[in-house]
Design an enzyme around this catalytic site. Structure first.
Site, PDB file in Angstrom:
ATOM      1  N   LYS A  99      49.712  26.989 -47.420  1.00 34.69           N
ATOM      2  CA  LYS A  99      49.971  26.573 -46.052  1.00 34.69           C
ATOM      3  C   LYS A  99      50.121  27.735 -45.062  1.00 34.69           C
ATOM      4  O   LYS A  99      49.880  27.561 -43.864  1.00 34.69           O
ATOM      5  CB  LYS A  99      51.227  25.702 -46.005  1.00 34.69           C
ATOM      6  CG  LYS A  99      51.050  24.303 -46.568  1.00 34.69           C
ATOM      7  CD  LYS A  99      50.198  23.450 -45.646  1.00 34.69           C
ATOM      8  CE  LYS A  99      50.204  21.995 -46.062  1.00 34.69           C
ATOM      9  NZ  LYS A  99      49.457  21.139 -45.120  1.00 34.69           N
ATOM     10  N   SER A 157      47.552  24.189 -55.572  1.00 33.70           N
ATOM     11  CA  SER A 157      47.862  24.379 -54.154  1.00 33.70           C
ATOM     12  C   SER A 157      49.297  24.780 -53.852  1.00 33.70           C
ATOM     13  O   SER A 157      49.586  25.225 -52.742  1.00 33.70           O
ATOM     14  CB  SER A 157      47.526  23.101 -53.376  1.00 33.70           C
ATOM     15  OG  SER A 157      48.264  22.000 -53.884  1.00 33.70           O
TER      16      SER A 157
END
Length: 412
Positions: free
Chosen positions: A52, A306
């Site tokens: 992110k 992720s």
């Protein structure tokens, strides 16, 4: 006109001044298990343990290039986006105000504070994220801040595409197959837009949050009526409009649903066998290997892990769900005679690999039978069919409540 690929490369080069590339590592265990050449793109090893910060960096970088005096950035997030924004506020020397729901675990709040330091303020507003988001946007408009969306932003998508830029350089080519987790769609749309038709894609969503599948069926983003929040990094009720524009032609057959309990088995497997800590959303790509096993045999596959922001206070729940999914743990309501020796008789029915993990019973007066809540763990799923046969032969009345979600919320 500069292409999307060129913009992603520019973003990736700029990031190197802030943090190093994440490793692309071949995983021998998974490669042998699935008969393929499987690599993990370890976004769980970024400075904030998720991808992110890439989108946050690129969006803030481009805003500050155009408006150097923009000093206030605002976001709403209870997880990885908040930490990425906090990290970048510290880097760029700007003020960040991060809105989080009141129900956000203290661990996530503390980590966001660590990454942002004095550069950020955290405001806990609302029991539900929609309330938090509305207040963040109101505050942003009132104070003249720049709102940083977690995925529905062209610059964020471009920043997330830097993952693909690194894969191409590290591998020296495009892989045959990429497995991508999907939440709001920022990462998956960015990676697909970069590689284009050079490889095949599998898009993975949690079973309780299939926003991409719903959008493909409707031809446009739609809001899901209900979302299971267990896979909190990817449980999104509505895919972003901009990401969906890049994913609208995806074949629905390439979108798979990962059951939440199965994701838990993958998390436990990666932790126990590989020493890799993955959050539920971070395990999605690895978990989906089981769904595409026949398609990937003999091919080069990249799974994007992720995120690794996992609170170990959740480990007992993850282990519990994994055992139930694997069929080695079950819960029953057992009708037991209220007489001396009844419990001893029952214990003799258990097999050598059966273990009682939970037992709750209170004797009822003026009754011949009482109800017992009992949890049993065993080493192999087939042991339960043998146990059931012995219980039936002994005349016991029992109800398997393992898959009853309503009861599970109260007693499991």
């Amino acid at each position: 006109m500069t292409s999307f690929q060129d913009m992603a490369r520019i973003a990736e080069r700029a990031m190197r001044e802030v943090f190093p590339e994440t490793p692309l590592l071949r995983n021998a265990h998974l490669s042998e298990k699935y008969g393929a050449d499987i690599w993990l793109k370890r976004e769980d090893l970024s400075p904030v343990r998720s991808y992110k910060l890439r989108g946050a960096f690129n969006a803030m970088r481009k805003v500050l290039e155009e408006q150097p005096d923009q000093s206030l950035f605002v976001c709403a997030s209870a997880g990885n986006h908040a930490q990425g924004v906090a990290y970048m506020c510290q880097h760029f020397g700007v003020k960040g105000v991060i809105f989080m729901p009141v129900t956000t675990p203290q661990q996530k709040i503390q980590k966001t504070r660590v990454f942002g330091g004095d550069a950020i303020d955290i405001k806990l507003i609302g029991d539900y994220f929609d309330d938090t988001l509305a207040e963040a946007q109101r505050f942003c408009a009132q104070e003249g801040g720049r709102f940083l969306a977690p995925f529905d932003d062209a610059d964020v998508i471009e920043g997330q595409a830097s993952v693909a830029v690194e894969i191409a350089v590290q591998m020296g080519r495009a892989p045959d197959h990429i497995i991508l987790p999907v939440g709001g769609g920022g990462l998956s749309s960015g990676v697909r837009a970069f590689f284009g038709p050079r490889c095949h894609y599998t898009f993975v969503e949690p079973s309780g949050g299939r926003s991409l599948a719903a959008a493909l069926a409707a031809g446009e983003p739609v809001t899901l009526d209900k979302v299971d929040s267990f896979v909190d990094g990817a449980a999104v009720a509505r895919i972003g409009a901009l990401p969906f524009a890049k994913l609208a032609d995806v074949d629905p057959a390439d979108v798979v649903a990962a059951p939440e309990d199965r994701i838990c088995t993958t998390m436990i497997e990666m932790l126990n066998l590989e020493g890799i800590v993955l959050e539920p959303a971070g395990a999605l790509a690895v978990d989906a290997l089981a769904d595409v096993a026949d398609d990937i045999r003999g091919k080069t596959v990249v799974c994007i892990t992720s995120g690794g922001n996992f609170d170990f206070e959740r480990l007992p729940e993850v282990k519990e769900r994994a055992q139930r999914y694997a069929g080695v743990k079950k819960y029953f309501i057992l009708r037991l005679p209220q007489r001396p020796g009844a419990l001893k008789d029952f214990l003799e029915i258990l097999g050598p690999e059966d273990d009682i993990s939970r037992f709750e019973y209170m004797k009822k007066s003026a009754r011949n039978f009482g109800s017992v809540l009992i949890g049993i763990e065993t080493l192999r799923p087939e042991n339960f069919s043998q146990l059931f046969s012995r219980l039936d032969a002994g005349g016991y009345t029992y109800t398997d409540i393992t898959a009853d979600e309503t009861l599970a919320q109260f007693v499991i």
